[in-house]
Motif scaffolding. Structure first.
Motif, mmCIF file in Angstrom:
data_model
loop_
_atom_site.group_PDB
_atom_site.id
_atom_site.type_symbol
_atom_site.label_atom_id
_atom_site.label_comp_id
_atom_site.label_asym_id
_atom_site.label_seq_id
_atom_site.Cartn_x
_atom_site.Cartn_y
_atom_site.Cartn_z
ATOM 1 N N VAL A 1 11.443 -3.894 -7.433
ATOM 2 C CA VAL A 1 11.096 -2.656 -6.663
ATOM 3 C C VAL A 1 12.041 -3.095 -5.244
ATOM 4 O O VAL A 1 11.681 -4.161 -4.687
ATOM 5 C CB VAL A 1 9.759 -2.460 -6.385
ATOM 6 N N ASP B 1 10.957 0.889 5.145
ATOM 7 C CA ASP B 1 10.922 1.326 3.722
ATOM 8 C C ASP B 1 11.613 0.239 2.892
ATOM 9 O O ASP B 1 11.358 0.276 1.764
ATOM 10 C CB ASP B 1 11.305 2.716 3.375
ATOM 11 N N SER C 1 12.111 -0.582 -2.753
ATOM 12 C CA SER C 1 11.717 0.269 -1.395
ATOM 13 C C SER C 1 10.006 0.517 -1.693
ATOM 14 O O SER C 1 9.527 0.408 -2.757
ATOM 15 C CB SER C 1 12.271 1.678 -1.633
ATOM 16 N N LYS C 2 9.443 0.818 -0.362
ATOM 17 C CA LYS C 2 8.163 1.356 -0.563
ATOM 18 C C LYS C 2 7.918 2.693 -1.100
ATOM 19 O O LYS C 2 9.276 3.265 -1.317
ATOM 20 C CB LYS C 2 7.686 1.393 1.040
ATOM 21 N N GLU C 3 7.007 3.266 -1.410
ATOM 22 C CA GLU C 3 6.823 4.791 -1.713
ATOM 23 C C GLU C 3 7.644 5.527 -0.741
ATOM 24 O O GLU C 3 7.140 5.514 0.440
ATOM 25 C CB GLU C 3 5.421 4.957 -2.109
ATOM 26 N N LYS D 1 9.594 5.036 -5.884
ATOM 27 C CA LYS D 1 10.270 3.825 -5.241
ATOM 28 C C LYS D 1 11.526 3.588 -5.896
ATOM 29 O O LYS D 1 11.798 4.011 -7.011
ATOM 30 C CB LYS D 1 9.241 2.877 -5.754
ATOM 31 N N ASN E 1 6.762 9.097 -9.181
ATOM 32 C CA ASN E 1 5.263 9.347 -9.237
ATOM 33 C C ASN E 1 4.971 10.845 -8.999
ATOM 34 O O ASN E 1 3.936 11.330 -8.973
ATOM 35 C CB ASN E 1 4.430 8.593 -8.259
ATOM 36 N N TYR F 1 15.034 4.709 -10.434
ATOM 37 C CA TYR F 1 13.706 5.253 -9.792
ATOM 38 C C TYR F 1 12.486 5.183 -10.611
ATOM 39 O O TYR F 1 12.531 5.202 -11.827
ATOM 40 C CB TYR F 1 14.197 6.683 -9.506
ATOM 41 N N ASP F 2 11.547 4.936 -9.774
ATOM 42 C CA ASP F 2 10.209 5.057 -10.233
ATOM 43 C C ASP F 2 9.437 6.211 -9.778
ATOM 44 O O ASP F 2 9.062 6.196 -8.415
ATOM 45 C CB ASP F 2 9.388 3.819 -9.885
#
Length: 127
Positions: free
Chosen positions: A11, A60, A13-15, A2, A120, A117-118
């Motif tokens: 946040v 997104d 953006s979506k994933e 994200k 995952n 940035y996140d």
């Protein structure tokens, strides 16, 4: 991953996942340039004048709005992005440029210097 506004940490953006199959890009006018849920780092080979930018589908993008400087909001049927960054996070920090006019493919280019940035997963963007 994200995307997150670098200044306020909201946040934006979506994933999204890096698009590996670049044949999925659509350069037709008024079409989504990149499928929903994906991003690419533009390398300058796709003729959209956004080298080094994070490109993603407009659907997104979240927690954003249009720039308050109306001089940046030009276009006839959408936004052409020719006058600089035209999207900001909901806290008014610049994040990227929407390209959504009738004579171009539709996408948002995010300036990597304006976001964090996140992650995952283990991938890292190199620019």
């Amino acid at each position: 991953m994200k995307l997150i506004c670098q200044k306020c940490k909201i946040v934006i953006s979506k994933e999204i996942t890096e698009l590996k199959n670049l044949s999925a890009l659509n350069n037709n006018d008024q079409a989504d340039y990149i499928p929903e849920g994906f991003f690419i780092i533009e390398n300058g080979e796709h003729d959209i004048n956004t080298k080094g930018q994070i490109i993603m589908n407009l659907k997104d993008l979240i927690n954003s709005k249009y720039h308050t400087d109306t001089n940046r909001l030009n276009g006839c049927c959408g936004y052409d992005g020719l006058d600089g960054i035209n999207r900001v996070c909901i806290n008014n920090h610049e994040i990227g440029t929407e390209n959504s006019d009738c004579w171009m493919p539709h996408f948002i280019s995010i300036d990597p210097k304006l976001v964090d940035y996140d992650w995952n997963f283990q991938q890292r963007i190199k620019y």
